[in-house]
Motif scaffolding. Structure first.
Motif, mmCIF file in Angstrom:
data_model
loop_
_atom_site.group_PDB
_atom_site.id
_atom_site.type_symbol
_atom_site.label_atom_id
_atom_site.label_comp_id
_atom_site.label_asym_id
_atom_site.label_seq_id
_atom_site.Cartn_x
_atom_site.Cartn_y
_atom_site.Cartn_z
ATOM 1 N N SER A 316 49.354 48.881 18.199
ATOM 2 C CA SER A 316 48.821 48.753 16.849
ATOM 3 C C SER A 316 48.356 47.318 16.651
ATOM 4 N N PRO A 317 47.609 47.034 15.590
ATOM 5 C CA PRO A 317 47.210 45.635 15.357
ATOM 6 C C PRO A 317 48.394 44.670 15.319
ATOM 7 N N PHE A 318 49.482 45.041 14.650
ATOM 8 C CA PHE A 318 50.651 44.153 14.615
ATOM 9 C C PHE A 318 51.188 43.923 16.018
ATOM 10 N N GLU A 333 54.900 28.761 14.067
ATOM 11 C CA GLU A 333 53.983 28.360 12.999
ATOM 12 C C GLU A 333 52.665 29.130 13.036
ATOM 13 N N ALA A 334 52.376 29.755 14.176
ATOM 14 C CA ALA A 334 51.155 30.574 14.279
ATOM 15 C C ALA A 334 51.185 31.765 13.339
ATOM 16 N N ALA A 335 52.366 32.075 12.793
ATOM 17 C CA ALA A 335 52.482 33.202 11.871
ATOM 18 C C ALA A 335 51.602 33.031 10.644
ATOM 19 N N GLU A 336 51.396 31.796 10.227
ATOM 20 C CA GLU A 336 50.603 31.566 9.019
ATOM 21 C C GLU A 336 49.201 32.122 9.175
ATOM 22 N N ARG A 337 48.574 31.904 10.334
ATOM 23 C CA ARG A 337 47.244 32.468 10.586
ATOM 24 C C ARG A 337 47.326 33.954 10.901
ATOM 25 N N ALA A 338 48.401 34.360 11.572
ATOM 26 C CA ALA A 338 48.531 35.769 11.963
ATOM 27 C C ALA A 338 48.590 36.675 10.749
ATOM 28 N N PHE A 339 49.133 36.195 9.645
ATOM 29 C CA PHE A 339 49.202 37.008 8.427
ATOM 30 C C PHE A 339 47.805 37.455 8.017
ATOM 31 N N GLY A 340 46.838 36.539 8.018
ATOM 32 C CA GLY A 340 45.464 36.903 7.684
ATOM 33 C C GLY A 340 44.803 37.742 8.755
ATOM 34 N N THR A 341 45.161 37.486 10.017
ATOM 35 C CA THR A 341 44.592 38.274 11.112
ATOM 36 C C THR A 341 44.960 39.747 10.974
ATOM 37 N N LEU A 342 46.194 40.020 10.598
ATOM 38 C CA LEU A 342 46.615 41.412 10.433
ATOM 39 C C LEU A 342 45.803 42.106 9.349
ATOM 40 N N GLY A 346 43.235 45.399 10.113
ATOM 41 C CA GLY A 346 43.477 46.688 9.503
ATOM 42 C C GLY A 346 44.921 47.112 9.357
ATOM 43 N N GLN A 347 45.868 46.187 9.600
ATOM 44 C CA GLN A 347 47.276 46.524 9.421
ATOM 45 C C GLN A 347 47.994 45.373 8.715
ATOM 46 N N PRO A 348 47.630 45.093 7.469
ATOM 47 C CA PRO A 348 48.307 44.006 6.767
ATOM 48 C C PRO A 348 49.808 44.247 6.686
ATOM 49 N N LEU A 349 50.569 43.175 6.886
ATOM 50 C CA LEU A 349 52.017 43.298 6.946
ATOM 51 C C LEU A 349 52.569 43.859 5.643
ATOM 52 N N TRP A 350 53.461 44.850 5.759
ATOM 53 C CA TRP A 350 54.165 45.448 4.624
ATOM 54 C C TRP A 350 53.183 45.965 3.574
ATOM 55 N N ALA A 351 52.112 46.565 4.021
ATOM 56 C CA ALA A 351 51.099 47.040 3.072
ATOM 57 C C ALA A 351 50.519 48.373 3.506
ATOM 58 N N ALA A 352 51.361 49.259 4.028
ATOM 59 C CA ALA A 352 50.881 50.597 4.379
ATOM 60 C C ALA A 352 50.336 51.290 3.142
ATOM 61 N N ARG A 353 49.351 52.140 3.351
ATOM 62 C CA ARG A 353 48.631 52.744 2.222
ATOM 63 C C ARG A 353 49.421 53.838 1.516
ATOM 64 N N ALA A 354 50.434 54.385 2.175
ATOM 65 C CA ALA A 354 51.174 55.508 1.598
ATOM 66 C C ALA A 354 52.619 55.448 2.081
ATOM 67 N N PRO A 355 53.525 56.175 1.437
ATOM 68 C CA PRO A 355 54.936 56.122 1.827
ATOM 69 C C PRO A 355 55.234 56.607 3.238
#
Length: 432
Positions: A316-318, A333-342, A346-355
């Motif tokens: 998956s993207p993550f 510290e690379a996590a700061e950029r990785a948040f936007g990369t996700l 197409g797989q933003p962290l903790w932001a699934a579209r449905a339950p």
């Protein structure tokens, strides 16, 4: 690095860092990551770790929002939690445990768009401590957490015949009860009905949150609880909070739940089309152990199918972002950029579209445009790590699973950056 060592790192963990020692016994190495008491991510300074402080920050944001000044604490808390979680996945030596944390957080999805203040705390406190414990304990921790209660609207669910129900216009909300049955435990295969959903929702009335006073978290509001016993799936459950705890424990230990969990675990760790014999093996462990997730995880490591078909799963993207950053030994510290990369991939962290969470099959992630975005991002990572020898990195993170074609293409590349990009975007690197 031999084949078994490569499979252990690629399939079961978050990907190998070149400096990681190759385990002499891959199965024992994975088992060691299931030990209790292993550390989790540390939050950045200034990010509140406990619910009283989180709710106090949320109350302050409500005041500033009404004054037209936005919600300054919301972004700080969410990003602090997210950066800590991603950074820990990038750097942790216990990648098997981190994969389990991500798996169970997806099974019990809550989305940051609705519960931005508490989603990180939910993963830290309701998921992480239980990934090698008993499933019914995790289930209770999840259902009682403010993030889940708010995400599925149970904090305001009121029994029609309760004291509160008789004097208020608000009533029953079935969202939490429905998703527990449909997604988290027995699934429709168990044969429950709409009447069972409604009755279960009545069992959970009064399960709410106290954000402004003690206990600053879960609270049982007796005045909102539907009185009397309720019948769910052919069994009677007593009134009060105890009825809900008994029902959750029963659902958590139900054979239909164990079969559902076994199917999802085998799909995640073995193949999109999970082999029936592998499902049966994990189901048997869950059934016989009373839902011991640590025992199930150790059994996954010993499935012959998990070692016989390497690279059967598309990352998956993550998974892909974390694996690339581990491969180039990026700092936390690379996590700061990785948040936007996700977000971009197409797989933003903790932001699934449905339950029901993010999908766990290749067909959902293999669209050409999505894969092209991965290539573009990996090319940028290669530019920042262009001093690395592509062949050495391929040997270190893929070992014998790297195809000769990939090594030949990297050797013919026009630059070190291009060679590294070819390895990081190869078909085998995209899979686990």
């Amino acid at each position: 690095m031999d084949r078994a060592q490569a499979i252990a790192a690629i399939r079961f963990t978050m990907g190998r860092r070149p400096s990681d020692p190759a385990p002499a016994d891959p199965a024992a190495w994975l088992d060691s990551q299931l030990a209790p008491g292993l550390p989790g991510p540390a939050l950045p300074d200034g990010v509140p770790a406990d619910l009283p402080a989180i709710f106090a920050a949320a109350a302050e944001d409500n005041q500033t929002s009404r004054a037209g000044m936005g919600r300054p604490h919301q972004r700080r808390i969410l990003r602090g939690e997210a950066d800590a979680a991603i950074g820990f996945a990038i750097a942790s030596p216990d990648g098997f445990r981190e994969r389990l944390v991500a798996f169970w957080a997806n099974h019990f999805t809550v989305a940051r768009g609705k519960v931005p203040y508490t989603v990180g705390h939910f993963v830290r406190e309701a998921i992480r401590p239980h990934v090698t414990g008993r499933f019914d304990d995790m289930l209770v921790a999840v259902v009682r957490h403010p993030a889940m209660l708010a995400y599925l609207d149970n904090q305001g669910s009121i029994g029609p015949n309760s004291r509160a129900g008789q004097r208020m216009s608000r009533g029953l909300n079935e969202n939490l009860a429905r998703e527990i049955l449909e997604l988290h435990t027995v699934t429709p295969a168990a044969g429950y009905t709409q009447a069972d959903v409604t009755a279960f929702a009545k069992v959970l009335t009064g399960w709410s949150v106290a954000p402004l006073r003690e206990p600053f978290g879960f609270i049982f509001r007796e005045a909102a609880h539907e009185p009397g016993p309720k019948t769910v799936m052919g069994r009677s459950w007593p009134e009060g909070q105890e009825g809900g705890l008994q029902l959750l424990a029963w659902l958590g230990r139900h054979e239909a739940t164990h079969r559902h969990l076994a199917t999802k675990l085998v799909r995640h760790f073995v193949a999109d089309d999970p082999p029936p014999e592998a499902i049966a093996a994990i189901f048997g462990v869950l059934r016989d152990s009373g839902g011991d997730l640590g025992a199930a995880s150790r059994a996954l490591v010993r499935l012959p199918q998990a070692w016989a078909t390497p690279l059967a799963k598309l990352r998956s993207p993550f998974d892909y972002v974390v694996a690339v950053l581990r491969a180039v030994e990026a700092p936390p510290e690379a996590a700061e950029r990785a948040f936007g990369t996700l977000q971009l991939l197409g797989q933003p962290l903790w932001a699934a579209r449905a339950p029901n969470g993010w999908p766990d099959v290749a067909s959902e992630w293999a669209a050409p445009e999505a894969l092209l975005r991965r290539v573009e991002w990996a090319s940028g990572i290669s530019a920042r790590g262009a001093g690395r020898d592509a062949a050495d990195l391929a040997e270190a993170v893929l070992g014998p699973l790297c195809r000769p074609e990939t090594l030949r293409a990297a050797a013919r590349a026009g630059s070190a950056r291009e060679a590294l990009t070819l390895v990081l975007t190869s078909p085998e690197f995209h899979r686990r």
